[in-house]
Write an enzyme that holds these catalytic residues in place. Structure first.
Site, short mmCIF file in Angstrom:
data_model
loop_
_atom_site.label_atom_id
_atom_site.label_comp_id
_atom_site.label_asym_id
_atom_site.label_seq_id
_atom_site.Cartn_x
_atom_site.Cartn_y
_atom_site.Cartn_z
N PHE A 106 0.81 -1.21 0.00
CA PHE A 106 0.00 0.00 0.00
C PHE A 106 0.84 1.26 0.00
CE2 PHE A 106 0.84 -0.23 4.54
CZ PHE A 106 0.78 1.08 4.98
N LYS A 107 2.06 1.17 0.48
CA LYS A 107 2.88 2.37 0.63
C LYS A 107 3.41 2.89 -0.69
CE LYS A 107 3.81 1.09 5.34
NZ LYS A 107 4.75 0.65 6.38
N ASP A 108 3.18 2.14 -1.77
CA ASP A 108 3.58 2.63 -3.10
C ASP A 108 2.90 3.96 -3.42
OD1 ASP A 108 5.42 0.72 -4.04
OD2 ASP A 108 3.82 -0.67 -4.55
#
Length: 440
Positions: A106-108
Site C-alpha cells: 500500500f505504501k507505493d
C-alpha cells in the site's frame, strides 16, 4: 496552505517546508491548518470517475494552493499508474487490494507521490537559487515502507535515500526490495527493532550539526506528503462499491491493519472531507497500545513485540499524535469514530486458514487482522472493507506454512530476489548513525 505542529511550539510552515523538514522543530508532526470539505456533487458523481480523476480532486483540496494545477495533475496521474481494486471476499466483506503497485504494498501510493512532489519542490528551488545540494531522505521501516520509498525515489535526481531497518526482523523478500537497488539508495541494517530505527531518524532531525551539514527529510508516514495521499484509495474504494451497487443504502465500515497509524489517519482525513464512512476499526497484532488506549483512555507506549504481521510491530505509533489533534484530544470523540481489535499470532494463523478454506481468498498476516475484526464487528446491515496492505507472496514462507500452499511469486518480486544484497550494518547508537551521515 500553512501547516502547524501537533506540539504547537514550532512556527507554522509552508507545504514545501513541511515536506522537506518531515518533522517539526519541536518534534511534533505537521498538520494542515484546514481540512477542506469536498462538495456533495463530487460524491454524487464519484462512481463515474476514474481513480486518477478522483485522486486529483482530493489532491487539489490538500495541495492545490501550493502546487500549480498542471504539475499537480502530472504528479497524481504519474503516481497512480496502477489500480487499487475492491474484491468481494465473504458476505458483506470486501478487500481493498493495495498491492498492485511496483513493490506490491500500500505504501507505493504515498511513496511515489512524495518522491514526485519533493522533486517538484527541488526543481523550483534550483530554478530560484541555483542550489543543487542533495536532499537526503531518511526512512525507518518495519517492512514495506523501505521498499516502497526506495523504489519510489530510485533514480530521482537530487535525492539520496537512507533506509534504516531492524536486522533479521523483515522478510527476505521485503529486504531484497531495498537492499539490492544501489544507485541513490543506501540500506542500513540496524541492530535493534523498528522503534529504534524510528528513534534514530527522529534524533537526526533534532541534531543541529547534522542539519547544518546536510538537507534532511523523512519519508515515513510522519511526512505529510507520504500519509495524506493515502486518502486517495479510500475514496476510490467508496466509488467502486457505489458503482457495483454493493452499498445501496448500507453504511460503510472500514477496517485498517495498523502499525504506525499513518494509513488509518489518512482515512480519517477522508472522512473529515465528507467521505461517507460510518465507522473505522484499527486492527492490531499483539502490539496493542492503541487498543488499550481505546479501552482505558490512557496511552502507554511500550517496546514493540515481534509478530507474524511484522509491518505492524510498532509499540509507539507516531501518528497517534495526529489522531489526538484531529479530534481535539477528545477521547469520547475518538471512541465514537474508531474501535479497536488486537490479535495474537495464533489467532492470525487461524483466521488465514479459515478464510482460505471458506472463500479461497489468500490473506496476508496483516490483512488477516483486518478481515477478522470486520467479521467480529461489522453490523448486520453494514458493508465492510478491510485493507489488504501487501501481496501474500511478500510473506511466502509464512503463508505457505500456514495454508499448505505454494504461493506464486510475481516476476517483479523474483527480480528483486535475484539481486545482490548491499547493506551497511549499524549499531543501535545515534552517535554511530550521526558519524556515518557526517561522513557522507
Amino acid at each position: 496552505m500553512k501547516y502547524y505542529s501537533t506540539n504547537h511550539k514550532a512556527p507554522e510552515a509552508t507545504l514545501r517546508e513541511a515536506v522537506e523538514k518531515g518533522l517539526a522543530p519541536d518534534r511534533g508532526l505537521y498538520m494542515p491548518e484546514v481540512i477542506k470539505q469536498l462538495p456533495q456533487t463530487f460524491f454524487d458523481n464519484i462512481d463515474k470517475l476514474s481513480f486518477q480523476e478522483i485522486a486529483f480532486e482530493v489532491a487539489k483540496a490538500f495541495f492545490g494552493e501550493d502546487v500549480d494545477e498542471e504539475s499537480l495533475k502530472h504528479i497524481v496521474y504519474d503516481t497512480l499508474a496502477f489500480e487499487t481494486p475492491v474484491v468481494h471476499v465473504n458476505d458483506n466483506i470486501y478487500a481493498l487490494e493495495l498491492f498492485h503497485g511496483p513493490t506490491f504494498a500500500f505504501k507505493d501510493v504515498g511513496a511515489r507521490f512524495m518522491a514526485r512532489l519533493l522533486q517538484y519542490f527541488i526543481r523550483k528551488d534550483q530554478e530560484k537559487t541555483g542550489d543543487k545540494r542533495t536532499v537526503n531522505v531518511l526512512v525507518a521501516t518495519s517492512g514495506d515502507t523501505g521498499s516502497a520509498v526506495a523504489n519510489g525515489f530510485l533514480g530521482v535526481d537530487g535525492i539520496h535515500v537512507y533506509v534504516l531497518y531492524p536486522k533479521g526482523k523483515v522478510s527476505k523478500i521485503q529486504e531484497s526490495q531495498f537492499t539490492t537497488l544501489g544507485h541513490n539508495i543506501t540500506a542500513l541494517e540496524v541492530d535493534g527493532v523498528f522503534d529504534d530505527c524510528q528513534a534514530l531518524v527522529k534524533s537526526a532531525f533534532m541534531d543541529k550539526e547534522l542539519t547544518d551539514h546536510m538537507i534532511l527529510t523523512s519519508a515515513n508516514s510522519i511526512n505529510v506528503a507520504r500519509f495524506l495521499p493515502q486518502a486517495f484509495y479510500y475514496f476510490n474504494a467508496y466509488a467502486q462499491l457505489k458503482r457495483s451497487g454493493a452499498l445501496k443504502d448500507k453504511k460503510l465500515t472500514v477496517c485498517v491493519p495498523s502499525g504506525n497509524f499513518g494509513n488509518i489517519t489518512a482515512g480519517l482525513f477522508g472522512a473529515k472531507m465528507g467521505l461517507p464512512v460510518s465507522h473505522f476499526i484499527a486492527a492490531n497484532n499483539a502490539n496493542d497500545v492503541f487498543y488499550n488506549y481505546l479501552q482505558t483512555g490512557v496511552y502507554t507506549p511500550m517496546a514493540s513485540k515481534q509478530t507474524l504481521a511484522n509491518a505492524m510491530d510498532v509499540g509507539a505509533p507516531s501518528n497517534f499524535a495526529r489522531i489526538l489533534d484531529l479530534y481535539h484530544n477528545s477521547y469520547e470523540a475518538i471512541c465514537k469514530d474508531i474501535s479497536g481489535a488486537t490479535y495474537p499470532d495464533d489467532r492470525i494463523r487461524e483466521t488465514m486458514k479459515q478464510c482460505y478454506k471458506e472463500t479461497g481468498y489468500v490473506l496476508d498476516p496483516h490483512g488477516a487482522c483486518g478481515y477478522q475484526a470486520l467479521k467480529e464487528q461489522l453490523p448486520a446491515d453494514g458493508v465492510g472493507v478491510f485493507l489488504e496492505t501487501a501481496h501474500p507472496a511478500k510473506f511466502k514462507e509464512k503463508v505457505d506454512a500456514i495454508l499448505g500452499t505454494d504461493i506464486a511469486i510475481p516476476e517483479r518480486l523474483q527480480a528483486f530476489m535475484r539481486g545482490k544484497k548491499q547493506s551497511i550494518e549499524m549499531p543501535n547508537s545515534f552517535d554511530a548513525f550521526k558519524k556515518f551521515l557526517l561522513s557522507q
